[in-house]
Scaffold this motif. Structure first.
Motif, PDB file in Angstrom:
ATOM      1  N   ALA A 191       0.818  -1.212   0.000  1.00 40.22           N
ATOM      2  CA  ALA A 191       0.000   0.000   0.000  1.00 40.22           C
ATOM      3  C   ALA A 191       0.857   1.270   0.000  1.00 40.22           C
ATOM      4  N   ILE A 192       2.165   1.099   0.179  1.00 37.97           N
ATOM      5  CA  ILE A 192       3.073   2.249   0.218  1.00 37.97           C
ATOM      6  C   ILE A 192       3.991   2.270  -1.004  1.00 37.97           C
ATOM      7  N   PHE A 193       4.674   1.133  -1.271  1.00 43.68           N
ATOM      8  CA  PHE A 193       5.663   1.161  -2.360  1.00 43.68           C
ATOM      9  C   PHE A 193       5.875  -0.180  -3.052  1.00 43.68           C
ATOM     10  N   PHE A 194       5.556  -1.287  -2.430  1.00 37.27           N
ATOM     11  CA  PHE A 194       5.918  -2.600  -2.955  1.00 37.27           C
ATOM     12  C   PHE A 194       5.096  -2.940  -4.203  1.00 37.27           C
ATOM     13  N   PRO A 195       5.729  -3.446  -5.274  1.00 41.41           N
ATOM     14  CA  PRO A 195       5.010  -3.656  -6.533  1.00 41.41           C
ATOM     15  C   PRO A 195       4.153  -4.922  -6.609  1.00 41.41           C
ATOM     16  N   ILE A 196       4.332  -5.876  -5.695  1.00 42.52           N
ATOM     17  CA  ILE A 196       3.609  -7.150  -5.803  1.00 42.52           C
ATOM     18  C   ILE A 196       2.412  -7.145  -4.859  1.00 42.52           C
ATOM     19  N   PRO A 197       1.209  -7.375  -5.373  1.00 36.02           N
ATOM     20  CA  PRO A 197       0.019  -7.351  -4.514  1.00 36.02           C
ATOM     21  C   PRO A 197      -0.022  -8.562  -3.581  1.00 36.02           C
ATOM     22  N   PRO A 198      -0.678  -8.420  -2.429  1.00 34.41           N
ATOM     23  CA  PRO A 198      -0.742  -9.517  -1.464  1.00 34.41           C
ATOM     24  C   PRO A 198      -1.563 -10.715  -1.951  1.00 34.41           C
ATOM     25  N   ASP A 199      -2.289 -10.549  -3.019  1.00 31.52           N
ATOM     26  CA  ASP A 199      -3.099 -11.651  -3.555  1.00 31.52           C
ATOM     27  C   ASP A 199      -2.246 -12.880  -3.875  1.00 31.52           C
ATOM     28  N   VAL A 200      -0.987 -12.647  -4.278  1.00 32.60           N
ATOM     29  CA  VAL A 200      -0.125 -13.783  -4.623  1.00 32.60           C
ATOM     30  C   VAL A 200       0.187 -14.658  -3.417  1.00 32.60           C
ATOM     31  N   MET A 201      -0.003 -14.116  -2.230  1.00 34.53           N
ATOM     32  CA  MET A 201       0.146 -14.916  -1.014  1.00 34.53           C
ATOM     33  C   MET A 201      -1.213 -15.349  -0.473  1.00 34.53           C
ATOM     34  N   LEU A 202      -2.190 -14.455  -0.555  1.00 27.54           N
ATOM     35  CA  LEU A 202      -3.515 -14.745  -0.007  1.00 27.54           C
ATOM     36  C   LEU A 202      -4.178 -15.924  -0.716  1.00 27.54           C
ATOM     37  N   ILE A 203      -4.039 -16.002  -2.019  1.00 27.20           N
ATOM     38  CA  ILE A 203      -4.690 -17.074  -2.783  1.00 27.20           C
ATOM     39  C   ILE A 203      -4.176 -18.456  -2.383  1.00 27.20           C
ATOM     40  N   PRO A 204      -2.865 -18.706  -2.420  1.00 27.49           N
ATOM     41  CA  PRO A 204      -2.414 -20.045  -2.024  1.00 27.49           C
ATOM     42  C   PRO A 204      -2.679 -20.349  -0.549  1.00 27.49           C
ATOM     43  N   MET A 205      -2.608 -19.329   0.300  1.00 27.58           N
ATOM     44  CA  MET A 205      -2.888 -19.561   1.716  1.00 27.58           C
ATOM     45  C   MET A 205      -4.348 -19.939   1.922  1.00 27.58           C
ATOM     46  N   SER A 206      -5.237 -19.301   1.181  1.00 31.07           N
ATOM     47  CA  SER A 206      -6.667 -19.611   1.292  1.00 31.07           C
ATOM     48  C   SER A 206      -6.989 -20.972   0.688  1.00 31.07           C
ATOM     49  N   MET A 207      -6.262 -21.352  -0.361  1.00 29.76           N
ATOM     50  CA  MET A 207      -6.473 -22.681  -0.950  1.00 29.76           C
ATOM     51  C   MET A 207      -5.981 -23.772  -0.009  1.00 29.76           C
ATOM     52  N   SER A 208      -4.851 -23.532   0.659  1.00 26.62           N
ATOM     53  CA  SER A 208      -4.296 -24.571   1.520  1.00 26.62           C
ATOM     54  C   SER A 208      -4.951 -24.601   2.906  1.00 26.62           C
ATOM     55  N   LYS A 209      -5.563 -23.488   3.316  1.00 24.20           N
ATOM     56  CA  LYS A 209      -6.246 -23.417   4.615  1.00 24.20           C
ATOM     57  C   LYS A 209      -7.621 -22.766   4.437  1.00 24.20           C
ATOM     58  N   PRO A 210      -8.551 -23.451   3.783  1.00 23.28           N
ATOM     59  CA  PRO A 210      -9.856 -22.838   3.476  1.00 23.28           C
ATOM     60  C   PRO A 210     -10.611 -22.330   4.703  1.00 23.28           C
ATOM     61  N   LYS A 211     -10.456 -22.991   5.842  1.00 33.20           N
ATOM     62  CA  LYS A 211     -11.176 -22.555   7.047  1.00 33.20           C
ATOM     63  C   LYS A 211     -10.628 -21.240   7.607  1.00 33.20           C
ATOM     64  N   SER A 212      -9.437 -20.883   7.239  1.00 33.55           N
ATOM     65  CA  SER A 212      -8.808 -19.637   7.720  1.00 33.55           C
ATOM     66  C   SER A 212      -8.908 -18.506   6.704  1.00 33.55           C
ATOM     67  N   ALA A 213      -9.580 -18.715   5.591  1.00 36.28           N
ATOM     68  CA  ALA A 213      -9.604 -17.738   4.499  1.00 36.28           C
ATOM     69  C   ALA A 213     -10.135 -16.377   4.935  1.00 36.28           C
ATOM     70  N   VAL A 214     -11.221 -16.346   5.670  1.00 35.94           N
ATOM     71  CA  VAL A 214     -11.808 -15.063   6.090  1.00 35.94           C
ATOM     72  C   VAL A 214     -10.852 -14.338   7.033  1.00 35.94           C
ATOM     73  N   LYS A 215     -10.282 -15.060   7.974  1.00 40.04           N
ATOM     74  CA  LYS A 215      -9.327 -14.460   8.914  1.00 40.04           C
ATOM     75  C   LYS A 215      -8.123 -13.897   8.150  1.00 40.04           C
ATOM     76  N   LEU A 216      -7.613 -14.645   7.195  1.00 37.36           N
ATOM     77  CA  LEU A 216      -6.471 -14.184   6.406  1.00 37.36           C
ATOM     78  C   LEU A 216      -6.830 -12.947   5.588  1.00 37.36           C
ATOM     79  N   ALA A 217      -8.037 -12.926   5.030  1.00 42.64           N
ATOM     80  CA  ALA A 217      -8.486 -11.762   4.253  1.00 42.64           C
ATOM     81  C   ALA A 217      -8.576 -10.524   5.138  1.00 42.64           C
ATOM     82  N   LEU A 218      -9.056 -10.693   6.361  1.00 41.13           N
ATOM     83  CA  LEU A 218      -9.151  -9.552   7.276  1.00 41.13           C
ATOM     84  C   LEU A 218      -7.766  -9.056   7.697  1.00 41.13           C
ATOM     85  N   TYR A 219      -6.837  -9.962   7.956  1.00 46.29           N
ATOM     86  CA  TYR A 219      -5.456  -9.553   8.236  1.00 46.29           C
ATOM     87  C   TYR A 219      -4.913  -8.724   7.069  1.00 46.29           C
TER      88      TYR A 219
END
Length: 191
Positions: A32-60
């Motif tokens: 949100a300040i300067f980094f060029p890579i969006p967090p989606d590249v981490m959020l997507i695999p984390m949500s796929m590997s831990k579906p029950k934690s997806a909402v918590k991860l999205a809120l973080y």
């Protein structure tokens, strides 16, 4: 060449690491300040590997992104001349002028659209500070749009789950090289 497959495997392995949520939040904050890579590249695999934690991860991800956006806002607000000098030095004057005109025309709606879309969010957090947008509406709008975006991304990834992750792995080389080709073509068209 199995470049994208090995990157995919490494990303999926990292997504289950015990500090993965911290790194997801950190990437979201700096994006949100300067980094060029969006967090989606981490959020997507984390949500796929831990579906029950997806909402918590999205809120973080959303909270960290808004906190980073607040830093971007402060940079724009307190260092306007410096920001505009960097924009000109790096050759983004035309893009910056477009962002400024959007703020003048649509105000806070621009923050909402930028927060929900794949448009580089950092441009609009800093621009909101330069334009001296009211801070509380900025934070509220940013949180609503970022939370909506990351919840949607996380829930879709969780819905696909491990079955989707396996199917994606089968096609990752084709997808990866297609994106590279599209990026090269886009570069030459927009040049």
């Amino acid at each position: 060449m199995n470049i994208f497959g090995s990157m995919y495997d490494k990303t999926m392995a990292w997504s289950t690491h015990r500090f993965a949520a911290f790194w997801l939040s950190f990437v979201s904050f700096i994006e949100a300040i300067f980094f060029p890579i969006p967090p989606d590249v981490m959020l997507i695999p984390m949500s796929m590997s831990k579906p029950k934690s997806a909402v918590k991860l999205a809120l973080y991800t959303a909270i960290a992104s808004v906190l980073g956006g607040m830093v971007g806002y402060a940079i724009g607000y307190f260092a306007t001349d410096w920001v505009q000098g960097i924009v000109q030095q790096w050759g983004y004057g035309e893009h910056w002028a477009t962002a400024i005109s959007w703020f003048e025309q649509w105000g806070g709606l621009v923050v909402f659209v930028a927060g929900f879309s794949p448009i580089p969010y950092k441009v609009f957090t800093i621009c909101a500070g330069v334009m001296q947008m009211a801070f509380l509406p900025f934070v509220v709008t940013a949180f609503i749009s970022r939370a909506a975006r990351f919840l949607l991304v996380a829930k879709l990834a969780a819905w696909g789950g491990e079955k989707f992750a396996a199917k994606l792995r089968q096609s990752i080389e084709i997808i990866g090289w297609a994106v590279v080709v599209l990026a090269v073509v886009a570069y030459f068209i927009l040049k």
